[in-house]
Design a protein around this motif. Structure first.
Motif, PDB file in Angstrom:
ATOM      1  N   GLN A  44      37.783  65.893  52.830  1.00  8.55           N
ATOM      2  CA  GLN A  44      36.859  66.686  53.648  1.00  8.55           C
ATOM      3  C   GLN A  44      37.395  68.101  53.855  1.00  8.55           C
ATOM      4  O   GLN A  44      36.667  69.075  53.725  1.00  8.55           O
ATOM      5  CB  GLN A  44      36.648  66.033  55.010  1.00  8.55           C
ATOM      6  CG  GLN A  44      35.731  64.834  54.993  1.00  8.55           C
ATOM      7  CD  GLN A  44      35.581  64.242  56.371  1.00  8.55           C
ATOM      8  OE1 GLN A  44      36.561  63.931  57.044  1.00  8.55           O
ATOM      9  NE2 GLN A  44      34.344  64.090  56.798  1.00  8.55           N
ATOM     10  N   LYS A  47      38.483  69.563  49.783  1.00  3.25           N
ATOM     11  CA  LYS A  47      37.651  69.449  48.588  1.00  3.25           C
ATOM     12  C   LYS A  47      36.162  69.501  48.889  1.00  3.25           C
ATOM     13  O   LYS A  47      35.335  69.293  48.010  1.00  3.25           O
ATOM     14  CB  LYS A  47      37.982  68.158  47.842  1.00  3.25           C
ATOM     15  CG  LYS A  47      39.415  68.139  47.346  1.00  3.25           C
ATOM     16  CD  LYS A  47      39.687  66.945  46.488  1.00  3.25           C
ATOM     17  CE  LYS A  47      41.080  67.035  45.925  1.00  3.25           C
ATOM     18  NZ  LYS A  47      41.258  66.159  44.770  1.00  3.25           N
ATOM     19  N   GLY A  48      35.808  69.723  50.153  1.00  7.87           N
ATOM     20  CA  GLY A  48      34.399  69.862  50.505  1.00  7.87           C
ATOM     21  C   GLY A  48      33.617  68.564  50.599  1.00  7.87           C
ATOM     22  O   GLY A  48      32.395  68.564  50.550  1.00  7.87           O
ATOM     23  N   GLU A  50      31.597  65.696  52.069  1.00  4.34           N
ATOM     24  CA  GLU A  50      30.763  65.490  53.255  1.00  4.34           C
ATOM     25  C   GLU A  50      30.463  64.010  53.376  1.00  4.34           C
ATOM     26  O   GLU A  50      29.989  63.391  52.443  1.00  4.34           O
ATOM     27  CB  GLU A  50      29.458  66.264  53.119  1.00  4.34           C
ATOM     28  CG  GLU A  50      29.652  67.766  53.116  1.00  4.34           C
ATOM     29  CD  GLU A  50      28.341  68.519  52.984  1.00  4.34           C
ATOM     30  OE1 GLU A  50      27.281  67.959  53.340  1.00  4.34           O
ATOM     31  OE2 GLU A  50      28.380  69.664  52.513  1.00  4.34           O
TER      32      GLU A  50
END
Length: 51
Positions: A44, A47-48, A50
């Motif tokens: 999270q 590395k983005g 969600e």
């Protein structure tokens, strides 16, 4: 890593599933549970991911 496991359409939702060797009860053992939680937190934050 092969392209088979890479996200090619980042605007879509993805579903993943995993299995454990020997059906280890990962969510009742704190050290196993925390390894998963920490890995998800890392993804999270770095590395983005969600959830």
């Amino acid at each position: 890593m092969s392209d088979q496991y890479k996200i090619h359409e980042p605007d879509k939702a993805y579903f993943i599933t995993m299995t454990t060797v020997g059906w280890v009860d990962i969510f009742t053992r704190k050290n196993h549970k925390m390894a998963i939680v920490n890995s998800l937190k890392y993804c999270q934050e770095n590395k983005g991911l969600e959830i």
